[in-house]
Design a protein around this motif. Structure first.
Motif, mmCIF file in Angstrom:
data_model
loop_
_atom_site.group_PDB
_atom_site.id
_atom_site.type_symbol
_atom_site.label_atom_id
_atom_site.label_comp_id
_atom_site.label_asym_id
_atom_site.label_seq_id
_atom_site.Cartn_x
_atom_site.Cartn_y
_atom_site.Cartn_z
ATOM 1 N N GLN A 75 0.827 -1.204 0.000
ATOM 2 C CA GLN A 75 0.000 0.000 0.000
ATOM 3 C C GLN A 75 0.864 1.257 0.000
ATOM 4 O O GLN A 75 0.557 2.237 -0.671
ATOM 5 N N HIS A 76 1.948 1.229 0.764
ATOM 6 C CA HIS A 76 2.846 2.380 0.859
ATOM 7 C C HIS A 76 4.284 1.903 0.712
ATOM 8 O O HIS A 76 4.633 0.806 1.131
ATOM 9 N N LEU A 77 5.116 2.743 0.118
ATOM 10 C CA LEU A 77 6.547 2.496 0.098
ATOM 11 C C LEU A 77 7.233 3.794 0.482
ATOM 12 O O LEU A 77 7.246 4.759 -0.289
ATOM 13 N N GLN A 78 7.746 3.826 1.694
ATOM 14 C CA GLN A 78 8.384 5.030 2.206
ATOM 15 C C GLN A 78 9.879 4.983 1.896
ATOM 16 O O GLN A 78 10.579 4.084 2.335
ATOM 17 N N LEU A 79 10.345 5.963 1.134
ATOM 18 C CA LEU A 79 11.757 6.051 0.782
ATOM 19 C C LEU A 79 12.287 7.427 1.166
ATOM 20 O O LEU A 79 11.635 8.442 0.917
ATOM 21 N N GLN A 80 13.443 7.456 1.771
ATOM 22 C CA GLN A 80 14.063 8.727 2.108
ATOM 23 C C GLN A 80 14.429 9.474 0.827
ATOM 24 O O GLN A 80 15.100 8.921 -0.048
ATOM 25 N N THR A 81 13.990 10.731 0.736
ATOM 26 C CA THR A 81 14.273 11.510 -0.475
ATOM 27 C C THR A 81 15.753 11.815 -0.628
ATOM 28 O O THR A 81 16.209 12.137 -1.727
ATOM 29 N N THR A 82 16.504 11.699 0.457
ATOM 30 C CA THR A 82 17.954 11.943 0.391
ATOM 31 C C THR A 82 18.721 10.719 -0.092
ATOM 32 O O THR A 82 19.929 10.810 -0.339
ATOM 33 N N LEU A 83 18.016 9.597 -0.215
ATOM 34 C CA LEU A 83 18.657 8.367 -0.679
ATOM 35 C C LEU A 83 18.654 8.331 -2.203
ATOM 36 O O LEU A 83 17.594 8.248 -2.816
ATOM 37 N N PRO A 84 19.829 8.413 -2.838
ATOM 38 C CA PRO A 84 19.854 8.338 -4.309
ATOM 39 C C PRO A 84 19.534 6.919 -4.776
ATOM 40 O O PRO A 84 20.240 5.974 -4.448
ATOM 41 N N LEU A 85 18.449 6.791 -5.519
ATOM 42 C CA LEU A 85 18.019 5.470 -5.961
ATOM 43 C C LEU A 85 17.348 5.593 -7.313
ATOM 44 O O LEU A 85 16.324 6.262 -7.461
#
Length: 261
Positions: A75-85
């Motif tokens: 339902q959700h995928l929380q990713l840190q915006t500072t993580l380059p991916l």
């Protein structure tokens, strides 16, 4: 029995004194699209976590066909915006080859995002990326928790069409959670109305008239669900925009949609 993928028998989950899932039985076969609907707190996500093996049952049993491959869209995928991916790196974490990752993006209609940052994707692109990630596993069963969340109304219809096409291509089963009742009614084979226990279940065209459905969702919602034939000569992309108008004379679908009147 050869096409049976998952069977839940009298499945219950309790957290301390709180009964979250109560005495639920469910079969999912190859080719099935089963949609679980219900109010917030009804136990829908907990139920599919039992299928995924993430939540043990308090009582009851679960049977999965040996070697069952499951593709999961959370339902959700929380990713840190500072993580380059990048999208490429995100898909490679599944262990799939570059060729397999690109093929999955083509299948979901977003091949152009392969080298983009995952943080620059639109809501529709992100949902299709998560679906592509599930597809690289070549699943026997797709488990989708609110797959159209954050996508506009036309984009939702296109996404549900895509899910049906994958069911047909892979001959897999699908378990889907959704609150999009007006679209889900046209996108599924079977509906289960859950409120800790199974309130009612059946074919989409029958379920909205079931007294238990009306009691759970309210009469105004049930009465506003209507079936109509939507004849269109165009496609919508994942943003909801009309595409392929040059080929409109060659494409005319008749698809049932349930909408709010």
């Amino acid at each position: 029995m050869t096409n049976l993928l998952v069977r839940l028998e009298r499945a219950s989950v309790r957290f301390d004194k709180l009964q979250v899932v109560d005495d639920v039985s469910l079969d999912v076969h190859r080719g099935d699209i089963v949609t679980i609907i219900g109010p917030n707190g009804a136990g829908k996500t907990t139920l599919i976590k039992t299928v995924l093996g993430l939540q043990p049952l308090t009582s009851g049993s679960i049977h999965k066909t040996p070697g069952l491959q499951i593709g999961y869209v959370p339902q959700h995928l929380q990713l840190q915006t500072t993580l380059p991916l990048s999208v490429r790196r995100f898909l490679s974490l599944t262990g799939a080859s570059t060729k397999e990752c690109q093929a999955a993006l083509h299948q979901t209609g977003i091949p152009q995002v392969f080298r983009q940052s995952i943080h620059h994707l639109s809501g529709g692109e992100m949902q299709r990326l998560l679906l592509a990630r599930a597809l690289v596993r070549k699943p026997d069963l797709l488990v989708l928790d609110e797959p159209a969340q954050g996508v506009d109304i036309n984009g939702q219809a296109a996404l549900y069409d895509l899910i049906r096409s994958f069911r047909d291509q892979l001959h897999c089963g699908v378990i889907m959670i959704s609150h999009d009742l007006h679209l889900v009614m046209a996108a599924t084979d079977r509906v289960i109305c859950l409120n800790q226990h199974v309130c009612c279940s059946g074919y989409p065209e029958d379920i909205s008239h079931d007294p238990a459905f009306v009691e759970t969702f309210g009469r105004p919602v049930a009465e506003s669900l209507a079936v109509y034939q939507h004849h269109h000569n165009h496609h919508h992309d994942l943003h909801g925009d009309v595409v392929d108008e040059r080929h409109s004379s060659q494409h005319q679908d008749a698809c049932d949609h349930h909408v709010h009147s």
